[in-house]
Design a protein around this motif. Structure first.
Motif, PDB file in Angstrom:
ATOM      1  N   LEU A  36       0.929  -1.314  -0.110  1.00  0.00           N
ATOM      2  CA  LEU A  36       0.122   0.125  -0.025  1.00  0.00           C
ATOM      3  C   LEU A  36       0.819   1.333  -0.039  1.00  0.00           C
ATOM      4  O   LEU A  36       0.341   2.336  -0.574  1.00  0.00           O
ATOM      5  N   GLY A  37       1.803   1.243   0.774  1.00  0.00           N
ATOM      6  CA  GLY A  37       2.893   2.345   0.921  1.00  0.00           C
ATOM      7  C   GLY A  37       3.402   2.551  -0.649  1.00  0.00           C
ATOM      8  O   GLY A  37       3.709   3.788  -1.186  1.00  0.00           O
ATOM      9  N   THR A  40       0.942   4.191  -2.776  1.00  0.00           N
ATOM     10  CA  THR A  40       0.801   5.783  -2.572  1.00  0.00           C
ATOM     11  C   THR A  40       2.167   6.349  -3.146  1.00  0.00           C
ATOM     12  O   THR A  40       2.004   7.552  -3.657  1.00  0.00           O
ATOM     13  N   GLN A  43       2.132   6.415  -6.728  1.00  0.00           N
ATOM     14  CA  GLN A  43       0.847   6.914  -7.469  1.00  0.00           C
ATOM     15  C   GLN A  43       0.262   6.033  -8.547  1.00  0.00           C
ATOM     16  O   GLN A  43      -0.041   6.416  -9.603  1.00  0.00           O
ATOM     17  N   THR A 116      -7.567   2.340  -6.635  1.00  0.00           N
ATOM     18  CA  THR A 116      -6.910   3.826  -6.810  1.00  0.00           C
ATOM     19  C   THR A 116      -5.570   3.490  -5.724  1.00  0.00           C
ATOM     20  O   THR A 116      -5.516   2.314  -5.179  1.00  0.00           O
ATOM     21  N   SER A 117      -4.526   4.321  -5.846  1.00  0.00           N
ATOM     22  CA  SER A 117      -3.423   4.171  -4.960  1.00  0.00           C
ATOM     23  C   SER A 117      -3.975   4.319  -3.375  1.00  0.00           C
ATOM     24  O   SER A 117      -2.962   4.021  -2.569  1.00  0.00           O
ATOM     25  N   GLU A 118      -4.988   4.606  -3.166  1.00  0.00           N
ATOM     26  CA  GLU A 118      -5.389   5.040  -1.968  1.00  0.00           C
ATOM     27  C   GLU A 118      -6.344   3.511  -1.233  1.00  0.00           C
ATOM     28  O   GLU A 118      -7.128   3.591  -0.390  1.00  0.00           O
ATOM     29  N   GLU A 153     -11.058   7.869 -10.135  1.00  0.00           N
ATOM     30  CA  GLU A 153     -11.127   8.170  -8.785  1.00  0.00           C
ATOM     31  C   GLU A 153     -12.375   8.555  -8.281  1.00  0.00           C
ATOM     32  O   GLU A 153     -12.728   8.218  -6.996  1.00  0.00           O
TER      33      GLU A 153
END
Length: 697
Positions: A36-37, A40, A43, A116-118, A153
């Protein structure tokens, strides 16, 4: 480059499913902060692929796509790729499966979701053929890297709103209950309110619940009138309880039909015991061949309880053979239970279990025609490639009559046939074993063993149950709490509500069949942990994840009973039972309040809330508290337990006890063993024989 690695990060994981993918050229991460890091920081969009070790189509997609260097290169170029074992991380699976449903798509595994990256989902699906998969990867990768990222997004934000909605609100339970209470208050105003019990339960409403559920039955072959057919043990266990309070022969007949047809079907391993996960047809003939621990534990409970009510010998055989299958195939040296056996061997589904007519002739010689008549095997085969799935269509008595055999000859023949079939199977390549230990699934088997011990009094069942409970205490306790899983002595992942609820349930049952009080105290301590770390007072239900656990994009609650009963319904039963054992009013009242929140939904959709329906039945016709004290407490307990005692809690001691149900009681005047039958906080005069106690029940 990632595809040149001989192994990826999954090689360090305990999950056999993740380890199956450890040598893919895909640059897989396990779910966690590293993946996950990176998403982020760079991106990049995330691809989450979720499956489990015994999943046939998961294996197919791996062979076609994840083992292909060219496909892996596209995945690695555009995405941070995460592999998830849904059995280890049901919380992650739950969130992204709901995302798929929010997209209007059918769920299943493998589950492939684009985030998404989040970590917010914007697209997904299940199995994709290789060509479609590559096209999809390129389209999404380019869209996210280019001008369409904002749209994706925004779409993800809308899906997160749907996922974050509370289950009670989503299923309309809050509005429905409010509307029904308004109807009742209007009736009360004119003096004609229906009689209702705790949580608003009533006889009239229970009849409607049963009517709605009966409309879903298959009257020909049992089960529900749908394909594929899943065993769904909690539905039939509920019907045993409905029969206990109603005496309805139709309810019992539908349950017995279902149990017989499953036990005769190909979904049940006729040679070795144990059930497959589901049948692809309406006749229970062709299974999806994986054998899961959670199904078999619950089916041992179901067939044991059905035996208590009917004394049907077929049900006894199913219990004994399934427990033996678990002992031989899914038990480790320390008493833990493994998760599953794969559907596939040698890359083919079911190959381990099926036979051509020629193979049967070689194995059985002159007995083959009789064997094939008994198990419905033909030259053309009843499955793929001329192969046969062993299944039955007759009782032994009817088969003996048709073939002019003495009735007692058939069981001897069958026993000999099974030995010969198993000898041949021993030479075949075995299906893959998922040897991780899951806490919740282990205690479903532990619960099954306690129910089997009640029904049959077989000492070995209690020995295996206690050994498993001790294994859990040694290997899966996490301070005051629980771990979810362990493998090779390494425990990991904090327990979910499912784990806690099922452990508490099994420990209460283990106390009731052994009178070892430490199990009841462990159940109480774990209940207090759950109340402190999972409870949501705003909705009077429990979250699925611990308050201390990693936060996902939504914190969910599990309401609907599925192949495993929902963790909230199990927790409500636990509070109902423990509240009576410990005379703890707060527990008992909370169980009532939990059912009140979903009562209307239970009546309308009982096939999806059957374990809740069992609590409805318990509140409608409360059972007794039975307390046994004196030197013969164990003998009395065993004899009482042979009966199907609906909603009865059982406590006992040979000497004295500080448990609330026991601490004020004494044996009879001459040291006789006394049985106290209590209801509504009032006890009858003690009786001194099991026959008198049963009469009082």
């Amino acid at each position: 480059m990632a595809h040149a690695l001989s192994s990826n990060r999954l090689a360090q994981e305990t999950s056999p499913y993740l380890q199956q993918h450890a040598h893919n050229p895909v640059d897989w991460y396990p779910w966690g902060p590293d993946a996950l890091g990176r998403a982020t920081a760079e991106q990049k969009p995330i691809l989450v692929s979720i499956g489990y070790a015994a999943c046939h189509w998961c294996h197919v997609m791996e062979r076609e796509s994840f083992e292909d260097a060219a496909v892996a290169a596209v995945m690695n170029q555009h995405f941070v790729c995460i592999k998830v074992d849904r059995e280890e991380r049901p919380d992650v699976d739950q969130v992204y499966m709901e995302a798929l449903h929010a997209m209007g798509l059918q769920g299943g595994w493998p589950l492939n979701v684009f985030l998404t990256s989040e970590a917010k989902p914007f697209y997904g699906g299940t199995y994709f053929p290789k060509g479609n998969w590559v096209q999809l990867l390129e389209n999404i990768g380019q869209a996210y890297a280019g001008e369409h990222r904002t749209e994706l997004e925004q779409s993800a934000e809308r899906f997160v709103e749907v996922i974050a909605k509370s289950e009670l609100a989503k299923y309309g339970a809050l509005n429905a209950n409010a509307a029904q209470e308004a109807d009742y208050s209007a009736l009360q105003a004119i003096g004609v309110a229906p009689e209702t019990g705790p949580a608003g339960v009533s006889d009239d409403e229970f009849k409607l619940l049963m009517y709605n559920l009966a409309a879903k039955f298959d009257p020909e072959r049992g089960g529900l009138n749908r394909v594929p057919k899943f065993p769904m043990p909690s539905i039939w266990r509920f019907l045993l309880r409905a029969y206990a309070i109603s005496g309805s022969q139709a309810v019992l007949d539908q349950t017995m039909l279902t149990l017989r047809e499953m036990a005769w079907g190909g979904i049940y391993d006729q040679a070795h015991g144990g059930f497959a996960r589901y049948s692809v047809d309406a006749e229970w003939l062709a299974p999806h061949f994986e054998k899961m621990l959670y199904d078999n534990g619950q089916l041992v409970s179901l067939y044991s309880e059905a035996y208590q009510l009917t004394q049907n010998e077929l049900f006894r055989e199913v219990v004994y053979d399934t427990v033996e299958f678990i002992r031989l195939e899914l038990t480790n040296a320390e008493g833990g239970f493994y998760s599953s056996l794969d559907a596939d061997s040698e890359g083919e589904e079911g190959k381990f279990y099926v036979f051509t007519k020629e193979e049967l002739q070689d194995i059985l010689g002159d007995e083959e025609p009789l064997f094939s008549a008994y198990y419905n095997c033909t030259a053309l085969g009843n499955w793929e490639h001329g192969r046969n799935i062993l299944h039955r269509r007759q009782s032994d008595e009817d088969f003996a009559a048709e073939h002019q055999l003495a009735p007692d000859v058939v069981p001897e023949l069958v026993a000999g046939w099974k030995q010969k079939i198993m000898a041949v199977r021993a030479t075949r390549v075995r299906p893959g074993l998922d040897d991780k230990i899951l806490t919740g699934w282990n205690v479903l088997m532990l619960q099954g063993l306690t129910d089997a011990y009640r029904a049959f009094g077989e000492p070995e069942f209690l020995v295996v149950a206690e050994r498993n409970a001790q294994f859990i205490q040694r290997n899966l306790r996490n301070g005051a709490g629980l771990f979810r899983t362990c493998k090779n002595g390494r425990a990991s992942i904090s327990g979910f509500l499912e784990d806690y609820a099922l452990v508490i349930q099994a420990y209460i049952s283990l106390y009731e069949v052994s009178f070892v009080e430490s199990w009841l105290r462990e159940a109480e301590a774990l209940t207090e942990y759950v109340l402190a770390n999972f409870f949501d007072p705003a909705e009077t239900q429990f979250f699925y994840t611990d308050a201390t656990a990693e936060a996902l994009i939504a914190r969910k609650k599990e309401l609907m009973d599925n192949v495993i009963p929902s963790s909230n319904s199990v927790m409500a039963h636990n509070l109902h039972r423990l509240g009576r054992h410990l005379e703890h009013v707060r527990y008992a009242d909370l169980a009532v309040a939990m059912l009140a929140q979903v009562r209307h939904l239970v009546v309308k959709e009982a096939q999806h809330l059957s374990n809740w329906a069992a609590l409805y039945a318990a509140l409608l016709r409360p059972g007794a508290e039975v307390a046994i004290i004196g030197p013969e407490a164990e003998v009395f307990r065993e004899e009482l337990s042979r009966r199907f005692l609906f909603d009865t809690v059982l406590a006992g001691t040979e000497t004295r006890s500080e448990l609330p149900l026991l601490k004020l009681l004494k044996p009879g005047a001459e040291g006789q063993t006394a049985v106290h039958v209590c209801r509504n906080r009032a006890c009858l005069a003690p009786v001194y024989s099991v026959a008198e106690a049963l009469a009082a029940l």
